[in-house]
Enzyme design. Sequence first.
Site, PDB file in Angstrom:
ATOM      1  N   ARG A 153       0.776  -1.379   0.125  1.00 31.55           N
ATOM      2  CA  ARG A 153      -0.077  -0.188   0.048  1.00 31.55           C
ATOM      3  C   ARG A 153       0.852   1.197   0.073  1.00 31.55           C
ATOM      4  NH1 ARG A 153      -2.783  -3.563  -0.808  1.00 31.55           N
ATOM      5  NH2 ARG A 153      -4.882  -4.166   0.181  1.00 31.55           N
ATOM      6  N   SER A 177     -10.768  -0.190   3.102  1.00 31.38           N
ATOM      7  CA  SER A 177     -10.022  -0.313   4.411  1.00 31.38           C
ATOM      8  C   SER A 177      -9.631   1.153   4.732  1.00 31.38           C
ATOM      9  CB  SER A 177      -9.013  -1.024   3.900  1.00 31.38           C
ATOM     10  OG  SER A 177      -9.434  -2.574   3.490  1.00 31.38           O
ATOM     11  N   GLU A 189      -4.537   4.135   5.815  1.00 28.08           N
ATOM     12  CA  GLU A 189      -4.494   3.749   4.072  1.00 28.08           C
ATOM     13  C   GLU A 189      -5.044   5.284   3.312  1.00 28.08           C
ATOM     14  OE1 GLU A 189      -5.515  -0.034   2.880  1.00 28.08           O
ATOM     15  OE2 GLU A 189      -6.004   0.988   1.120  1.00 28.08           O
TER      16      GLU A 189
HETATM   17  C1  LIG Z   1     -15.247   0.328  -1.350  1.00 27.42           C
HETATM   18  C2  LIG Z   1     -14.078   0.203  -1.557  1.00 27.42           C
HETATM   19  C3  LIG Z   1     -13.123  -0.664  -1.735  1.00 27.42           C
HETATM   20  C4  LIG Z   1     -11.788  -0.576  -1.925  1.00 27.42           C
HETATM   21  N1  LIG Z   1     -10.825  -1.753  -2.027  1.00 27.42           N
HETATM   22  C5  LIG Z   1      -9.366  -1.662  -2.296  1.00 27.42           C
HETATM   23  C6  LIG Z   1      -8.660  -2.905  -2.416  1.00 27.42           C
HETATM   24  O1  LIG Z   1      -9.153  -3.870  -2.185  1.00 27.42           O
HETATM   25  N2  LIG Z   1      -7.524  -2.440  -2.495  1.00 27.42           N
HETATM   26  C7  LIG Z   1      -6.934  -1.390  -2.549  1.00 27.42           C
HETATM   27  O2  LIG Z   1      -5.628  -1.217  -2.643  1.00 27.42           O
HETATM   28  N3  LIG Z   1      -7.453  -0.186  -2.465  1.00 27.42           N
HETATM   29  C8  LIG Z   1      -8.952  -0.364  -2.243  1.00 27.42           C
HETATM   30  N4  LIG Z   1      -9.700   0.885  -1.953  1.00 27.42           N
HETATM   31  C9  LIG Z   1      -9.089   2.066  -2.124  1.00 27.42           C
HETATM   32  C10 LIG Z   1      -8.995   2.784  -3.554  1.00 27.42           C
HETATM   33  O3  LIG Z   1     -10.098   1.922  -4.473  1.00 27.42           O
HETATM   34  C11 LIG Z   1      -7.816   2.764  -4.198  1.00 27.42           C
HETATM   35  O4  LIG Z   1      -6.814   3.194  -3.414  1.00 27.42           O
HETATM   36  C12 LIG Z   1      -7.900   3.569  -5.651  1.00 27.42           C
HETATM   37  O5  LIG Z   1      -6.582   3.414  -6.315  1.00 27.42           O
HETATM   38  C13 LIG Z   1      -8.003   5.076  -5.591  1.00 27.42           C
HETATM   39  O6  LIG Z   1      -8.309   5.660  -6.711  1.00 27.42           O
HETATM   40  P1  LIG Z   1      -9.168   7.148  -6.918  1.00 27.42           P
HETATM   41  O7  LIG Z   1      -8.959   7.257  -8.386  1.00 27.42           O
HETATM   42  O8  LIG Z   1     -10.315   6.867  -6.340  1.00 27.42           O
HETATM   43  O9  LIG Z   1      -7.840   7.836  -6.369  1.00 27.42           O
HETATM   44  P2  LIG Z   1      -8.248   9.276  -5.273  1.00 27.42           P
HETATM   45  O10 LIG Z   1      -9.142   8.815  -4.096  1.00 27.42           O
HETATM   46  O11 LIG Z   1      -8.794  10.092  -6.173  1.00 27.42           O
HETATM   47  O12 LIG Z   1      -6.582   9.732  -5.037  1.00 27.42           O
HETATM   48  C14 LIG Z   1      -6.002   8.762  -4.072  1.00 27.42           C
HETATM   49  C15 LIG Z   1      -4.638   9.539  -4.185  1.00 27.42           C
HETATM   50  O13 LIG Z   1      -3.865   9.211  -5.504  1.00 27.42           O
HETATM   51  C16 LIG Z   1      -3.705  10.863  -5.823  1.00 27.42           C
HETATM   52  N5  LIG Z   1      -3.923  10.702  -7.497  1.00 27.42           N
HETATM   53  C17 LIG Z   1      -5.164  10.286  -7.678  1.00 27.42           C
HETATM   54  N6  LIG Z   1      -5.006  10.309  -9.291  1.00 27.42           N
HETATM   55  C18 LIG Z   1      -3.674  10.595  -9.639  1.00 27.42           C
HETATM   56  C19 LIG Z   1      -2.755  10.912 -10.739  1.00 27.42           C
HETATM   57  N7  LIG Z   1      -3.255  10.541 -12.118  1.00 27.42           N
HETATM   58  N8  LIG Z   1      -1.493  10.911 -10.586  1.00 27.42           N
HETATM   59  C20 LIG Z   1      -0.995  11.228  -9.370  1.00 27.42           C
HETATM   60  N9  LIG Z   1      -1.592  11.292  -8.249  1.00 27.42           N
HETATM   61  C21 LIG Z   1      -3.026  10.970  -8.130  1.00 27.42           C
HETATM   62  C22 LIG Z   1      -4.554  11.545  -5.125  1.00 27.42           C
HETATM   63  O14 LIG Z   1      -3.895  12.919  -5.257  1.00 27.42           O
HETATM   64  C23 LIG Z   1      -4.642  11.095  -3.661  1.00 27.42           C
HETATM   65  O15 LIG Z   1      -3.597  11.519  -2.890  1.00 27.42           O
HETATM   66  C24 LIG Z   1     -11.121   0.616  -2.021  1.00 27.42           C
HETATM   67  C25 LIG Z   1     -11.836   1.725  -1.856  1.00 27.42           C
HETATM   68  C26 LIG Z   1     -13.438   1.599  -1.673  1.00 27.42           C
HETATM   69  C27 LIG Z   1     -14.273   2.715  -1.714  1.00 27.42           C
END
Ligand SMILES: Cc1cc2nc3c(=O)[nH]c(=O)nc-3n(C[C@H](O)[C@H](O)[C@H](O)COP(=O)(O)OP(=O)(O)OC[C@H]3O[C@@H](n4cnc5c(N)ncnc54)[C@H](O)[C@@H]3O)c2cc1C
Length: 337
Positions: A161, A236, A332
Amino acid sequence: MAVLNSDLKSYNTFGVSAQARAIHSIHTESELIAFLEEDTLGDDLVLGQGSNVLFTDHLPYRVGLIRLKGRHFNPYSENEVLVTAAAGEPWHDFVMWTLEQGFGGLENLALIPGSVGAAPIQNIGAYGVELKDSFFSCRAFDRNTREEKIFSTEDCAFEYRNSIFKSACKNQYVIVEVTFKLSRNNHTLNLSYAPLKNWFSNKNGDSLRPIDVAEAVCNIRRSKLPDPAILGNAGSFFKNPIITADFTQSLLTKFPEAPLYPQPDGTFKIAAGWLIDQLGLKGYRQGEAAVHDKQALVLVNLGAASGNDLKDLAQHIKKSVFNVFGITLEEEVTFYP
Ligand SMILES: Cc1cc2nc3c(=O)[nH]c(=O)nc-3n(C[C@H](O)[C@H](O)[C@H](O)COP(=O)(O)OP(=O)(O)OC[C@H]3O[C@@H](n4cnc5c(N)ncnc54)[C@H](O)[C@@H]3O)c2cc1C
């Protein structure tokens, strides 16, 4: 570059309200460059789907929603293909598209919310697999110089992570494209994770395809995790803590049933959800912020929670876990501002 209203409520899966100075929807690389050029203080935030963030107050800066689209693939070797997707592609749709092409490697990561561009940030992982296992490279822009850089797997310094983008180079780069090395045939399936193994216990492993694994993963996930469209959450909330072998021994004398997973370097990972559950906190609520009643690791917005309500609840959990187990939980989810 479309400028939207400034409430972030519909742009984070917790569904909490927070005002940004402005919200920009970024659809092309030139729009991204323009957005970065206007960021004179260097503090603007880029977001994908907002599924791993918590807004604890209003944001005194602009937010850029990365909405770049596109995907393609090229043969790499007899059994491998390089598949590239733009950062704004929804992660799950991208995974299912690779599987429909007959490619293997991302099946265990199906149904993780979020965007392709955010996936390397915390090296997303699930069901015994991490993004780094099939990552090949990513292309990103330096926020300050606007120069383009290609990152290899080694450059990204992936950990559990974590990656260089969440640690040493936090907020320094915007990822615009990610490339994966996937299998074209002779797929190696990873069914090591117990719920997945159980799911297929009556089936002949030889006839399984990557898409069958993805379907199983989706079914298991839907039965376990709350859907953010119905109940605000970010999956998480805490990482599973890593503890030393000595600490593990002393913990086992008090809690012989503690779920521990040995790591290659001799440390142990302990399930954070188990720690929280042992304290009877499943279903615990503070106002509109609550611990999910089936998944202790998931904090939920029952409807009207603010980011601060969820932060307070997280603090309470951290304090309680530390008092009983002597273990410090680490978030996380990333907090802003
Ligand atoms: C129901 C649920 C289940 C989940 N299960 C998992 C799981 O099983 N495993 C897991 O690892 N995660 C899980 N997550 C967490 C999440 O889905 C991941 O971390 C995902 O990769 C976040 O993507 P996002 O586009 O929503 O990022 P955001 O929440 O929009 O951003 C997260 C971070 O990344 C940065 N960021 C976003 N896009 C970029 C880019 N293009 N360039 C540089 N920085 C960027 C943002 O500034 C921020 O700091 C879960 C979340 C939910 C809601």
